[in-house]
Design an enzyme around this catalytic site. Sequence first.
Site, short mmCIF file in Angstrom:
data_model
loop_
_atom_site.label_atom_id
_atom_site.label_comp_id
_atom_site.label_asym_id
_atom_site.label_seq_id
_atom_site.Cartn_x
_atom_site.Cartn_y
_atom_site.Cartn_z
N HIS A 14 33.34 13.46 0.27
CA HIS A 14 32.74 12.46 1.16
C HIS A 14 33.51 11.16 1.05
CE1 HIS A 14 29.86 9.98 -1.66
NE2 HIS A 14 30.98 10.24 -2.25
N CYS B 213 35.18 4.24 -3.32
CA CYS B 213 34.42 5.26 -2.56
C CYS B 213 34.64 5.12 -1.06
CB CYS B 213 32.94 5.16 -2.88
SG CYS B 213 32.57 5.69 -4.55
N HIS C 274 37.08 11.63 -1.25
CA HIS C 274 37.10 11.99 -2.67
C HIS C 274 35.94 12.97 -2.86
CE1 HIS C 274 34.10 8.76 -2.51
NE2 HIS C 274 33.54 9.37 -3.54
N HIS D 202 32.92 15.19 -5.46
CA HIS D 202 32.02 15.18 -6.62
C HIS D 202 31.57 16.61 -6.93
CE1 HIS D 202 31.54 10.84 -6.69
NE2 HIS D 202 31.40 10.87 -5.38
N ASP E 61 28.34 23.23 0.08
CA ASP E 61 29.33 23.57 -0.95
C ASP E 61 30.73 23.68 -0.35
OD1 ASP E 61 30.14 24.19 -3.57
OD2 ASP E 61 30.09 26.33 -3.12
N HIS E 62 31.68 22.99 -0.97
CA HIS E 62 33.08 22.95 -0.50
C HIS E 62 33.21 22.38 0.91
CE1 HIS E 62 33.59 25.37 -4.07
NE2 HIS E 62 34.90 25.27 -3.96
N GLU F 135 25.24 12.90 -8.97
CA GLU F 135 26.56 12.77 -8.36
C GLU F 135 27.65 12.81 -9.43
OE1 GLU F 135 27.94 9.87 -4.95
OE2 GLU F 135 28.26 8.91 -6.89
NI NI Z 1 31.55 9.36 -4.04
#
Ligand code: NI
Length: 136
Positions: A14, A33, A39, A41, A79-80, A125
């Site tokens: 995200h 961010c 990037h 998580h 997911d992914h 996160e």
């Molecule tokens: Ni983030």
Amino acid sequence: MVYLTRLEHFNAAHKLFNPSWSIEQNEQAFGKCANENWHGHNYELYVTVKGQPDPGTGFVFDVKQLSLLIREQVVEKVDHMNLNVDVDFMKGKMCSTENLAVGIWNELMKHLPAGVQLHCVKLYETPRIYVEYYGE
Ligand code: NI
């Protein structure tokens, strides 16, 4: 009342970027961010339901069914994935952990069987940052 929690896991990309703000405002609010090239998580998702144990099974809810429900209704969708781009229930929202927890709550509420009460969605996160949502 007994509380039952299942932990599931997903990875997602995200960025935190408010398109109605300037680049400077975004950098000030979100720092790294806001990086336009994304990037990721490793999210840990704790879903807690509550109720009275069934006299026949002793269960509040079948935890295998709970796991399946979380995987089908949430993990499969995120997911992914890129949360800003790929996830229908995050469209038009800031992809913060707060908004993601609320979105996950809403997805689960649509599919929980009658008689099973959702208590909490707790979303890590990072190992040191998490959000809890109780539906209010
Ligand atoms: Ni983030």
